[in-house]
Design a protein around this motif. Sequence first.
Motif, PDB file in Angstrom:
ATOM      1  N   LEU A  39      15.106   0.366  -4.686  1.00  0.00           N
ATOM      2  CA  LEU A  39      14.313   0.672  -3.502  1.00  0.00           C
ATOM      3  C   LEU A  39      12.868   0.210  -3.684  1.00  0.00           C
ATOM      4  O   LEU A  39      12.368   0.133  -4.800  1.00  0.00           O
ATOM      5  N   SER A  40      12.208  -0.072  -2.564  1.00  0.00           N
ATOM      6  CA  SER A  40      10.786  -0.421  -2.573  1.00  0.00           C
ATOM      7  C   SER A  40      10.005   0.877  -2.408  1.00  0.00           C
ATOM      8  O   SER A  40       9.826   1.366  -1.300  1.00  0.00           O
ATOM      9  N   VAL A  41       9.552   1.451  -3.522  1.00  0.00           N
ATOM     10  CA  VAL A  41       8.959   2.783  -3.509  1.00  0.00           C
ATOM     11  C   VAL A  41       7.437   2.716  -3.588  1.00  0.00           C
ATOM     12  O   VAL A  41       6.873   2.090  -4.489  1.00  0.00           O
ATOM     13  N   HIS A  42       6.792   3.382  -2.640  1.00  0.00           N
ATOM     14  CA  HIS A  42       5.332   3.486  -2.583  1.00  0.00           C
ATOM     15  C   HIS A  42       4.950   4.928  -2.861  1.00  0.00           C
ATOM     16  O   HIS A  42       5.628   5.852  -2.407  1.00  0.00           O
ATOM     17  N   GLY A  67       3.621  -0.095  -4.062  1.00  0.00           N
ATOM     18  CA  GLY A  67       2.320  -0.047  -3.422  1.00  0.00           C
ATOM     19  C   GLY A  67       1.921   1.377  -3.107  1.00  0.00           C
ATOM     20  O   GLY A  67       2.521   2.333  -3.616  1.00  0.00           O
ATOM     21  N   LEU A  68       0.904   1.515  -2.258  1.00  0.00           N
ATOM     22  CA  LEU A  68       0.417   2.820  -1.833  1.00  0.00           C
ATOM     23  C   LEU A  68       0.787   3.075  -0.379  1.00  0.00           C
ATOM     24  O   LEU A  68       0.690   2.177   0.465  1.00  0.00           O
ATOM     25  N   GLY A  98      -4.306  -4.568  -8.020  1.00  0.00           N
ATOM     26  CA  GLY A  98      -3.012  -5.131  -8.379  1.00  0.00           C
ATOM     27  C   GLY A  98      -1.844  -4.543  -7.611  1.00  0.00           C
ATOM     28  O   GLY A  98      -0.694  -4.654  -8.037  1.00  0.00           O
ATOM     29  N   SER A  99      -2.139  -3.923  -6.455  1.00  0.00           N
ATOM     30  CA  SER A  99      -1.070  -3.294  -5.680  1.00  0.00           C
ATOM     31  C   SER A  99      -1.133  -3.790  -4.235  1.00  0.00           C
ATOM     32  O   SER A  99      -1.781  -4.787  -3.929  1.00  0.00           O
TER      33      SER A  99
END
Length: 316
Positions: A39-42, A67-68, A98-99
Amino acid sequence: MNPITRREFTKKSALAMGFLPFATFGQSLLKPKLDTKGLSVHVFSKHLQFLSPQDAAEKAAEIGFQGLDLTVRPKGHVLPEDVTQTLPRAIEDIKKGGSSCSMITTAITDASNKTDINIIKTAANQGVAYYRSNWFKYRDQHAMEADLAFYQQKIKALSLLNSQHGIVGCYQNHAGHSIGASIWEIKKILESANSKYFGTQYDIRHATVEGGLSWENGLKLIQSSIKTIVLKDFKWGQKNGVWHPVNVPIGEGMVDFKTYFSMLKAYNINVPVSLHLEYDLGGAEKGKTSISIDKKNVYKAMKKDLDTVQRLWEEA
């Protein structure tokens, strides 16, 4: 055999589920052969508000987050009244750290409100893809059905504004008394919206609190409208003799992640995730700018929850 399209597969899966109401998603019959990439977890920046956006981004990247999910709301990293100046700077700082920032959490409610318009326009111009709106409340001396119709028009107007700027709005289901505790309420208020530009941010923790054993029905009902999801966990506990939800780390509570993640895969849903940590973390769980525990303990908890999420996803 001729390969079937993804859309045909989804339809066939839905038919299978209709004929097998008592089957579990752990059975191989309903388990799809989909890409099981992570999953793409922020991380929800609410829990890092003791850091600047750049420092929060650096830490999120170091831990392994995509990311945030940036707070752009009162008491957030970015204040709504300053959004045109501070959001571009915050996103620039996040990139320096870097995010990335593809999703934000807001208090947006009205497409005619100047501040809400500024947030949508500025976020879209900065490459933000999704925002979470505020929750609506039932109004005194109004029938519930009338309020649902009223807010349906609010959502429709927001979806039209979103379409002009290329950004997607999301309404989160949330336990309690606001509109959206019941998935059926969200289904209703989304009916007139441009579904490409406004959907739901599905929260399995709140769905389990309110849905008990029926949350699977709610997920089935709303699955086509899910744009982003929130992950967190809870269990029921007593305080002064009163039962209430107690937030706990991922995998230590009552959320059935195995079934939930299997259902998401069956519905071919792999959307951006916002990870929330609402158990005791010295005030970080509440978005405090000054916390009472060592920051390293917050980072350790974030890493543990992130690793657990990715493991449970792969196992589902």
